[in-house]
Enzyme design. Structure first.
Site, PDB file in Angstrom:
ATOM      1  N   ASP A  52      18.994  69.423  46.606  1.00 48.54           N
ATOM      2  CA  ASP A  52      19.190  68.694  47.864  1.00 48.54           C
ATOM      3  C   ASP A  52      20.037  67.444  47.616  1.00 48.54           C
ATOM      4  O   ASP A  52      20.398  66.723  48.554  1.00 48.54           O
ATOM      5  CB  ASP A  52      17.855  68.376  48.562  1.00 48.54           C
ATOM      6  N   SER A  53      20.410  67.225  46.348  1.00 48.91           N
ATOM      7  CA  SER A  53      21.402  66.198  46.016  1.00 48.91           C
ATOM      8  C   SER A  53      22.736  66.521  46.685  1.00 48.91           C
ATOM      9  O   SER A  53      23.637  65.680  46.709  1.00 48.91           O
ATOM     10  CB  SER A  53      21.590  66.106  44.499  1.00 48.91           C
ATOM     11  N   ASP A  91      16.512  74.044  46.162  1.00 49.67           N
ATOM     12  CA  ASP A  91      15.542  73.010  46.530  1.00 49.67           C
ATOM     13  C   ASP A  91      14.948  73.248  47.915  1.00 49.67           C
ATOM     14  O   ASP A  91      15.670  73.605  48.854  1.00 49.67           O
ATOM     15  CB  ASP A  91      16.234  71.635  46.556  1.00 49.67           C
ATOM     16  N   LYS A 121      12.439  75.031  44.415  1.00 54.64           N
ATOM     17  CA  LYS A 121      11.895  73.858  43.709  1.00 54.64           C
ATOM     18  C   LYS A 121      11.308  72.911  44.737  1.00 54.64           C
ATOM     19  O   LYS A 121      11.901  72.697  45.797  1.00 54.64           O
ATOM     20  CB  LYS A 121      12.993  73.173  42.896  1.00 54.64           C
ATOM     21  N   GLU A 123       9.121  68.941  45.073  1.00 52.13           N
ATOM     22  CA  GLU A 123       8.794  67.688  44.387  1.00 52.13           C
ATOM     23  C   GLU A 123       7.329  67.339  44.586  1.00 52.13           C
ATOM     24  O   GLU A 123       6.806  67.492  45.691  1.00 52.13           O
ATOM     25  CB  GLU A 123       9.658  66.557  44.951  1.00 52.13           C
ATOM     26  N   GLU A 190      12.001  64.028  35.873  1.00 48.19           N
ATOM     27  CA  GLU A 190      13.109  63.108  36.164  1.00 48.19           C
ATOM     28  C   GLU A 190      12.711  61.665  35.887  1.00 48.19           C
ATOM     29  O   GLU A 190      11.658  61.202  36.356  1.00 48.19           O
ATOM     30  CB  GLU A 190      13.549  63.284  37.634  1.00 48.19           C
TER      31      GLU A 190
HETATM   32  O1  KIV Z   1      18.646  67.726  43.818  1.00 49.30           O
HETATM   33  C1  KIV Z   1      18.949  67.741  42.614  1.00 49.30           C
HETATM   34  O2  KIV Z   1      20.116  67.832  42.218  1.00 49.30           O
HETATM   35  C2  KIV Z   1      17.859  67.659  41.645  1.00 49.30           C
HETATM   36  C3  KIV Z   1      18.239  67.396  40.214  1.00 49.30           C
HETATM   37  C4  KIV Z   1      18.478  65.950  40.021  1.00 49.30           C
HETATM   38  C5  KIV Z   1      17.219  67.905  39.266  1.00 49.30           C
HETATM   39  O3  KIV Z   1      16.724  67.762  41.988  1.00 49.30           O
END
Ligand code: KIV
Length: 273
Positions: A52-53, A91, A121, A123, A190
Site C-alpha cells: 500500500d506504499s 497488501d 499482508k 499489519e 519493520e
Molecule cells: O507497503 C509496503 O511497501 C510495505 C513494505 C514497506 C514492507 O509494507
C-alpha cells in the site's frame, strides 16, 4: 500465458518456509506495475509485494492510509502479468480488514480472485490474530507485519523505531508468536532494533522479512522505487540505494528537452524518408 510456460519453478509459500529451515535468505521487493514486475522477476527475487506504499510512492499521498481495495486490485493485477516466478503478496489496505472478520475475508478473497496473488499482508499483532486465523481458515495465506506499521502512523506519532523499551520488545515477540499460531506463513518486521528482530526471528518458525530491522531476519524487503533512487526525498538509515535512477531520468529528460529546442532531435537517423 507466459506465467505457466516459464521454465523456472513458480515458488510457493512452502518453498519460503523451507528456505528459512535451510538458512537461505529470502529476497522480497515491491512492485506496482507489469513493467517493473518483469524486471524484478528477471532479477530472480523470491517474493514481490504490491504494497500500500503505492499511495505515497506513486500517487503522491502523504501516507499509506488512502490506499483502497480497488487500487490494490488494479496494481496487483498488473504486477501479476509481469511475474513468472516469485510469490506475489498484496497488501490489505487500511480499513479493509479492521472493521470485521467477514469484511476482511470478503476483501482479501476479492484481492486473491481478481489479482491472482498467492497471499495478502496485514499489519498488527495479537489483536489481529483472530482475523489472521479466519483468513487462513478460508484458504487465504496471510503475511503479518509487525514493528512500525505504516497504517498506524498517526497513532505511533510518526515514522519511528519500535520495540526500543524492554516491554515493547517483549510485546513484539509475543505478537509474532500469536500471528504465527494464527496461521500466518511469514511476517514483515519493520523498523526495530537488531536484537529485537533477532529475538522475533528466533521465536518463530515462519520466515521474518526485515526492513530497517537488521541482518538477522530470514530475508529482507525494500521498496523498489526507494532502492533504485527514484524516491529521492526518502533517506532513512536502513535504505541502501543500488542505483540513482531519479538523477538519470532527470538528466535524460533534460537532454531530450535541450535537443528538441536546439533542433538536434530528431536527426536523420530518427526521421522517415
Ligand atoms: O507497503 C509496503 O511497501 C510495505 C513494505 C514497506 C514492507 O509494507
Amino acid at each position: 500465458m507466459a506465467y505457466l510456460s516459464d521454465s523456472r519453478k513458480r515458488l510457493t509459500i512452502h518453498d519460503l518456509l523451507k528456505m528459512k529451515r535451510e538458512g537461505r535468505k529470502i529476497v522480497m521487493i515491491t512492485a506496482y506495475d507489469a513493467l517493473f514486475a518483469s524486471l524484478v522477476d528477471a532479477a530472480g527475487v523470491d517474493m514481490v509485494l504490491v504494497g500500500d506504499s503505492v499511495a505515497p510512492v506513486l500517487a503522491g499521498e502523504e501516507t499509506t492510509i488512502p490506499a483502497t481495495v480497488e487500487q490494490m486490485i488494479y496494481h496487483g493485477k498488473i504486477v501479476r502479468r509481469g511475474l513468472t516466478h516469485p510469490v506475489l503478496v498484496v497488501d490489505l489496505p487500511f480499513l479493509s480488514y479492521q472493521v470485521s472478520i467477514p469484511d476482511a475475508i470478503a476483501n482479501a478473497g476479492r484481492i486473491l480472485k481478481k489479482t491472482g496473488a498467492t497471499a495478502v499482508k496485514l499489519e498488527g499483532g495479537s489483536r489481529w490474530a483472530p482475523t489472521v486465523a479466519a483468513l487462513v481458515g478460508a484458504g487465504i495465506p496471510v503475511m503479518g507485519h509487525l514493528g512500525f506499521t505504516p497504517q498506524s502512523v498517526h497513532q505511533l506519532g510518526g515514522f519511528k523505531i519500535q520495540g526500543k523499551q524492554a516491554d515493547a520488545a517483549a510485546q513484539l515477540v509475543d505478537d509474532a508468536i500469536a500471528i504465527e499460531q494464527a496461521g500466518a506463513f511469514s511476517m514483515v518486521l519493520e523498523l526495530m532494533p537488531r536484537p529485537v528482530a533477532a529475538a522475533v526471528t528466533k521465536a518463530v518458525s515462519i520466515p521474518t522479512i526485515g526492513i530497517g530491522a537488521g541482518p538477522d531476519c530470514d530475508g529482507q524487503v525494500l521498496v523498489l522505487h526507494d532502492m533504485l533512487g527514484l524516491n529521492e526525498g526518502f533517506t532513512p538509515k536502513f535504505l541502501k540505494r543500488y542505483a540513482e535512477l531519479g538523477q538519470a531520468a532527470r538528466e535524460a529528460i533534460g537532454r531530450f528537452a535541450a535537443e528538441v529546442r536546439d533542433g538536434h532531435y530528431p536527426g536523420p537517423e530518427h526521421t522517415h524518408g
